[in-house]
Design a protein around this motif. Structure first.
Motif, PDB file in Angstrom:
ATOM      1  N   ARG A 118       0.822  -1.223   0.000  1.00 32.77           N
ATOM      2  CA  ARG A 118       0.000   0.000   0.000  1.00 32.77           C
ATOM      3  C   ARG A 118       0.855   1.271   0.000  1.00 32.77           C
ATOM      4  N   GLY A 119       2.171   1.102  -0.040  1.00 35.16           N
ATOM      5  CA  GLY A 119       3.048   2.262  -0.065  1.00 35.16           C
ATOM      6  C   GLY A 119       3.146   3.012   1.246  1.00 35.16           C
ATOM      7  N   LEU A 120       2.707   2.406   2.351  1.00 34.19           N
ATOM      8  CA  LEU A 120       2.673   3.118   3.629  1.00 34.19           C
ATOM      9  C   LEU A 120       4.049   3.382   4.238  1.00 34.19           C
ATOM     10  N   PRO A 121       5.062   2.513   4.075  1.00 42.33           N
ATOM     11  CA  PRO A 121       6.372   2.847   4.657  1.00 42.33           C
ATOM     12  C   PRO A 121       6.990   4.129   4.095  1.00 42.33           C
ATOM     13  N   GLU A 122       6.491   4.614   2.963  1.00 44.52           N
ATOM     14  CA  GLU A 122       6.994   5.872   2.424  1.00 44.52           C
ATOM     15  C   GLU A 122       6.457   7.060   3.217  1.00 44.52           C
ATOM     16  N   ARG A 123       5.344   6.852   3.939  1.00 42.24           N
ATOM     17  CA  ARG A 123       4.722   7.945   4.690  1.00 42.24           C
ATOM     18  C   ARG A 123       4.831   7.780   6.192  1.00 42.24           C
ATOM     19  N   ILE A 124       4.951   6.522   6.657  1.00 40.39           N
ATOM     20  CA  ILE A 124       5.045   6.237   8.089  1.00 40.39           C
ATOM     21  C   ILE A 124       6.305   5.423   8.328  1.00 40.39           C
ATOM     22  N   PRO A 125       7.262   5.927   9.109  1.00 38.05           N
ATOM     23  CA  PRO A 125       8.484   5.144   9.345  1.00 38.05           C
ATOM     24  C   PRO A 125       8.182   3.889  10.169  1.00 38.05           C
ATOM     25  N   VAL A 126       8.678   2.758   9.701  1.00 38.09           N
ATOM     26  CA  VAL A 126       8.457   1.471  10.363  1.00 38.09           C
ATOM     27  C   VAL A 126       9.812   0.931  10.835  1.00 38.09           C
TER      28      VAL A 126
END
Length: 367
Positions: free
Chosen positions: A86-94
């Motif tokens: 979903r491309g979320l690691p680009e917006r939320i650091p994991v």
């Protein structure tokens, strides 16, 4: 504990103020909560599926995710794969927190976009500094994006103002020509509206983008700009023109194209090529008996054909210095029989298909 007390304090970011801990070990959860609760709101999920659900439901509130690897229902790498899709690691650091930081685990985690892999047992001041540094980096990047977006919006607004100013200048120039011939600026506005309607609401405009249609409609306003070179005695003559006077009047097509060529600012406008063509060719005829170039059939551009018909329709429908307005039925008869020009049959078919709507302009209604 002294290490934590001496660590730099990062204020919780507005909007994204929650740090999510996804770990099935209560002791680890307690340690991480103790480390980060002075700086962030803490969210907890005790298995991978619950963590994924939490992230998907509240992603706009998260500033970071601390993700264990070995958990029930769904392990940390499975969660990470779902987030990466979903491309979320680009917006939320994991951050992956694990005691099993094997080479293969670390390799896949980094490939999926994880920011860091932190080994257990946790060293509080180390994990705090590493997480805070990345969170601050993401915050700074987002602030930069916001600034760029604001600047982009400002530039677009300024560009729109320039477009509107250019359009206003074009309309003013065209209206000035109309006033010289004792007409109001309503003529050029009607030509614009008729041209726009024919291209936007009939098959004539099929294959043309909205921008091209708008550009042609704007260009139509300048169709008679060359009349600025016609003497008032001819332009406003109430009776029939002599052969010599008509030759001078016909010259407004060539003069209009020349005038447009001499306005360098206009050349940057997308309407310019259409304006030049329309100014020169809106008196060409489908049978080749028009002027100034004697173009015939499809050699005449669609834009010039449409404006030519719009000009004739408006001229017949309105009072001029040399004639009264004709009744609508007579206007349609004259256009249909070719009494006022020879037009592309397909153009006429499209025109008569929407003429009822066009006629409302002359009944003080709107299209």
């Amino acid at each position: 504990m002294n290490d934590l007390q001496n660590a730099p304090v990062s204020p919780a970011p507005a909007g994204r103020s929650t740090l999510l801990v996804v770990d099935d070990d209560a002791i680890n959860c307690g340690i991480l909560e103790h480390i980060f609760s002075p700086y962030y709101n803490i969210g907890m999920a005790h298995d991978g599926q619950a963590g994924l659900d939490y992230i998907l439901e509240r992603q706009d509130s998260l500033c970071a995710v601390l993700l264990d690897v070995v958990m029930p229902r769904m392990d940390g790498l499975q969660v990470l794969r779902q987030l990466a899709a979903r491309g979320l690691p680009e917006r939320i650091p994991v951050f992956l927190i694990t005691a099993e930081a094997s080479g293969s685990v670390m390799k896949e985690a980094y490939e999926l976009g994880v920011m860091d892999v932190i080994g257990k047992p946790i060293t509080p001041y180390v994990v705090l500094r590493r997480v805070q540094s990345v969170v601050e980096l993401f915050q700074g990047r987002q602030r930069l994006r916001n600034v760029v977006q604001l600047q982009k919006a400002d530039l677009l607004a300024q560009a729109q103002q320039i477009i509107e100013l250019n359009r206003g200048m074009i309309e003013a120039l065209a209206a000035a020509i109309e006033f010289r011939s004792e007409e109001s600026g309503d003529h050029v506005r009607r030509i614009h509206d008729i041209t726009l309607h024919l291209l936007a609401h009939t098959p004539l405009g099929r294959g043309l983008s909205d921008d091209v249609i708008e550009a042609i409609a704007l260009a139509s306003i300048m169709h008679d700009v060359g009349k600025i070179a016609v003497p008032d005695s001819i332009l406003n003559k109430p009776g029939r023109l002599t052969a010599e006077e008509f030759e001078i009047m016909k010259g407004h097509t060539v003069q209009g194209a020349r005038l447009l060529e001499q306005i360098p600012q206009l050349r940057a406008n997308g309407a310019y090529p259409y304006a030049w063509d329309i100014a020169r060719h809106h008196h060409e005829r489908w049978d080749g008996r028009g002027y100034p170039d004697g173009l015939k059939g499809p050699d005449i551009s669609l834009a010039a054909q449409v404006v030519s018909l719009a000009d004739v329709y408006d001229a017949l429908s309105c009072k001029r210095v040399y004639k009264d307005a004709f009744p609508r039925e007579e206007v349609l008869r004259m256009i249909r029989t070719g009494a006022c020009g020879c037009f592309n049959p397909w153009l006429l078919e499209c025109f008569f298909g929407v003429e009822e709507q066009l006629s409302r302009m002359y009944r003080k209604e709107t299209l």
